[in-house]
Enzyme design. Structure first.
Site, PDB file in Angstrom:
ATOM      1  N   GLU A 261       0.013  -3.211 -11.591  1.00  0.00           N
ATOM      2  CA  GLU A 261      -0.961  -3.208 -10.493  1.00  0.00           C
ATOM      3  C   GLU A 261      -2.253  -3.864 -10.944  1.00  0.00           C
ATOM      4  OE1 GLU A 261      -1.321   0.569  -8.044  1.00  0.00           O
ATOM      5  OE2 GLU A 261      -3.446   0.189  -8.422  1.00  0.00           O
TER       6      GLU A 261
ATOM      7  N   GLU B 257      -0.372   6.023 -12.365  1.00  0.00           N
ATOM      8  CA  GLU B 257      -1.626   6.078 -13.126  1.00  0.00           C
ATOM      9  C   GLU B 257      -1.927   7.493 -13.586  1.00  0.00           C
ATOM     10  OE1 GLU B 257      -4.800   4.357 -10.764  1.00  0.00           O
ATOM     11  OE2 GLU B 257      -4.151   2.311 -11.242  1.00  0.00           O
TER      12      GLU B 257
ATOM     13  N   TRP C 135       2.206   4.817   4.664  1.00  0.00           N
ATOM     14  CA  TRP C 135       1.085   4.434   5.528  1.00  0.00           C
ATOM     15  C   TRP C 135       1.226   3.022   6.080  1.00  0.00           C
ATOM     16  CZ3 TRP C 135      -2.370   6.262   0.960  1.00  0.00           C
ATOM     17  CH2 TRP C 135      -2.215   7.647   0.835  1.00  0.00           C
ATOM     18  N   TYR C 136       1.775   2.102   5.273  1.00  0.00           N
ATOM     19  CA  TYR C 136       1.901   0.706   5.725  1.00  0.00           C
ATOM     20  C   TYR C 136       3.318   0.168   5.515  1.00  0.00           C
ATOM     21  CZ  TYR C 136      -3.103   0.720   6.321  1.00  0.00           C
ATOM     22  OH  TYR C 136      -4.364   1.021   6.751  1.00  0.00           O
TER      23      TYR C 136
ATOM     24  N   TRP D  99      -2.317  -5.490  -5.740  1.00  0.00           N
ATOM     25  CA  TRP D  99      -2.654  -4.453  -4.746  1.00  0.00           C
ATOM     26  C   TRP D  99      -3.619  -5.012  -3.718  1.00  0.00           C
ATOM     27  CZ3 TRP D  99      -0.689   0.392  -4.203  1.00  0.00           C
ATOM     28  CH2 TRP D  99      -1.392   1.284  -3.371  1.00  0.00           C
TER      29      TRP D  99
ATOM     30  N   HIS E 260       0.908  -1.159   0.000  1.00  0.00           N
ATOM     31  CA  HIS E 260       0.000   0.000   0.000  1.00  0.00           C
ATOM     32  C   HIS E 260       0.943   1.203   0.000  1.00  0.00           C
ATOM     33  CE1 HIS E 260      -3.134   2.788   1.290  1.00  0.00           C
ATOM     34  NE2 HIS E 260      -4.046   1.853   1.048  1.00  0.00           N
TER      35      HIS E 260
ATOM     36  N   TYR F  33      -8.699  -3.895 -12.431  1.00  0.00           N
ATOM     37  CA  TYR F  33      -9.419  -4.129 -11.181  1.00  0.00           C
ATOM     38  C   TYR F  33     -10.675  -4.944 -11.452  1.00  0.00           C
ATOM     39  CZ  TYR F  33      -6.286  -1.746  -8.137  1.00  0.00           C
ATOM     40  OH  TYR F  33      -5.169  -1.438  -7.408  1.00  0.00           O
TER      41      TYR F  33
ATOM     42  N   LYS G   2      -5.431  -2.844   5.878  1.00  0.00           N
ATOM     43  CA  LYS G   2      -6.383  -1.730   5.939  1.00  0.00           C
ATOM     44  C   LYS G   2      -7.800  -2.274   5.741  1.00  0.00           C
ATOM     45  CE  LYS G   2      -7.523   2.765   3.959  1.00  0.00           C
ATOM     46  NZ  LYS G   2      -7.100   3.887   3.119  1.00  0.00           N
TER      47      LYS G   2
HETATM   48  C1  IDC Z   1      -6.201   3.258  -2.995  1.00  0.00           C
HETATM   49  C2  IDC Z   1      -6.016   2.676  -1.603  1.00  0.00           C
HETATM   50  C3  IDC Z   1      -6.856   3.441  -0.619  1.00  0.00           C
HETATM   51  C4  IDC Z   1      -6.494   4.926  -0.712  1.00  0.00           C
HETATM   52  C5  IDC Z   1      -6.642   5.412  -2.158  1.00  0.00           C
HETATM   53  C6  IDC Z   1      -6.229   6.864  -2.342  1.00  0.00           C
HETATM   54  O1  IDC Z   1      -6.354   1.309  -1.652  1.00  0.00           O
HETATM   55  O2  IDC Z   1      -6.663   2.961   0.690  1.00  0.00           O
HETATM   56  O3  IDC Z   1      -7.353   5.678   0.125  1.00  0.00           O
HETATM   57  O4  IDC Z   1      -5.847   4.611  -3.001  1.00  0.00           O
HETATM   58  O5  IDC Z   1      -4.882   7.032  -2.009  1.00  0.00           O
HETATM   59  C7  IDC Z   1      -5.561   2.448  -7.964  1.00  0.00           C
HETATM   60  C8  IDC Z   1      -4.403   3.179  -7.393  1.00  0.00           C
HETATM   61  C9  IDC Z   1      -4.236   2.879  -5.919  1.00  0.00           C
HETATM   62  C10 IDC Z   1      -5.579   2.750  -5.239  1.00  0.00           C
HETATM   63  C11 IDC Z   1      -6.274   1.535  -5.811  1.00  0.00           C
HETATM   64  C12 IDC Z   1      -7.619   1.225  -5.161  1.00  0.00           C
HETATM   65  O6  IDC Z   1      -3.205   2.916  -8.097  1.00  0.00           O
HETATM   66  O7  IDC Z   1      -3.480   3.915  -5.349  1.00  0.00           O
HETATM   67  O8  IDC Z   1      -5.346   2.558  -3.865  1.00  0.00           O
HETATM   68  N1  IDC Z   1      -6.442   1.736  -7.257  1.00  0.00           N
HETATM   69  O9  IDC Z   1      -8.525   2.255  -5.345  1.00  0.00           O
HETATM   70  N2  IDC Z   1      -5.911   2.390  -9.235  1.00  0.00           N
HETATM   71  C13 IDC Z   1      -7.055   1.686  -9.342  1.00  0.00           C
HETATM   72  C14 IDC Z   1      -7.411   1.256  -8.082  1.00  0.00           C
END
Ligand code: IDC
Length: 295
Positions: A222, A140, A38-39, A255, A34, A196, A260
């Site tokens: 990712e 991204e 934060w982690y 991811w 993450h 995703y 969390k």
């Molecule tokens: C998300 C984290 C979440 C955080 C958010 C904003 O899981 O805890 O609050 O970012 O910082 C992405 C991004 C990745 C995202 C993830 C899920 O690269 O940073 O993490 N995601 O939303 N792209 C698609 C999804």
């Protein structure tokens, strides 16, 4: 595992494939952190070794570049310190490591190009002789960011990074629109595709294969599973995506490795350990992500 840096050495890109020092195709599989601010705990040596037990040969360090909850721009010293610790841990575990300049909310990587150059200059100088480090220059790009703007950014950042390293380049629309890539004229580049399950449809096979047919190397820097949005079907779709990547030997980072309380996490909020994880410590999503590490 006999799958680490000691066996594969310096990686390079041949055609659309990631290859090792002997010219053999290599698939990198690993968890993404993450946000490292934060982690950071889950980037300790034992945690990384634990992912290796499941089949990982790589770890991705997501360092948020510029974020309302703080990133490199807000906290450069601490960010760098945590990144270097995580790099050292991965290398000590004989695992490849991706240093990810995790752009997200700032949308356009050009916004902080001078900080990106400063960061990559420092890190790539420090690890210049190290075959295990890969650089992901932007996570991204999104909003209105065009491929031409990413090209402009990449042409400023890539020359700063020491020669030889494999460099991963983010693509428009949250690294989803790989079809918009027009290859840059540097060696050893791969282009990011993010996926995703539960958020996207099954167009990924066509998108990845069309891109590869054009001679463009794809690296899934990712992917994750959004069970909250997609329900049970997201789990099934995520499993199928992982099987596809492994069948095609496409490298990936999943991811994310943390506890969390959110749908993407591999570990349950109640999980209080940084290693020796048991079945009960994993979320349903986490079980699928860790299963994918087996290859
Ligand atoms: C998300 C984290 C979440 C955080 C958010 C904003 O899981 O805890 O609050 O970012 O910082 C992405 C991004 C990745 C995202 C993830 C899920 O690269 O940073 O993490 N995601 O939303 N792209 C698609 C999804």
């Amino acid at each position: 595992s006999l799958d680490g840096i000691k066996v594969h050495g310096q990686l390079s890109v041949k055609g659309t494939q990631l290859t090792d020092a002997s010219g053999n195709l290599v698939q990198l599989r690993g968890m993404s952190s993450h946000g490292i601010l934060w982690y950071p705990e889950y980037s300790n040596y034992a945690s990384l070794c634990e992912t290796k037990k499941y089949g990982a040969n790589m770890f991705r360090i997501a360092m948020y570049a510029d974020d309302v909850n703080e990133g490199y721009v807000q906290q450069p010293t601490l960010s760098k310190k945590l990144v270097c610790q995580a790099i050292e841990n991965a290398l000590a575990a004989d695992m490849y490591v991706i240093v990810d300049w995790h752009t997200l909310k700032e949308e356009n990587p050009l916004k902080n190009v001078s900080q990106a150059k400063e960061f990559f200059e420092e890190i790539s100088t420090r690890y210049a002789k190290e075959p295990g480090v890969l650089y992901e220059i932007c996570n991204e790009p999104n909003g209105d960011t065009t491929w031409e703007e990413i090209r402009d950014y990449a042409e400023q950042v890539i020359p700063v990074i020491r020669q030889h390293a494999v460099i991963l380049v983010g693509t428009p629309d949250y690294s989803y629109s790989i079809t918009k890539v027009e290859p840059l004229s540097y060696e050893n580049l791969m282009y990011s595709y993010h996926f995703y399950a539960g958020q996207y449809d099954d167009a990924y096979k066509n998108m990845i294969e069309d891109t590869q047919r054009k001679g463009i190397p794809v690296f899934v820097t990712e992917w994750g599973i959004n069970e909250e949005q997609g329900g049970e079907a997201a789990l099934t779709q995520g499993k199928a995506f992982a099987e596809y990547l492994n069948e095609k030997k496409i490298s990936f980072a999943a991811w994310s490795l943390c506890n969390k309380e959110e749908t993407f996490s591999a570990l349950r909020p109640e999980c209080g350990t940084y290693r020796d994880w048991e079945e009960k410590d994993f979320t349903e999503v986490g079980r699928i992500l860790f299963e994918a590490l087996k290859g």
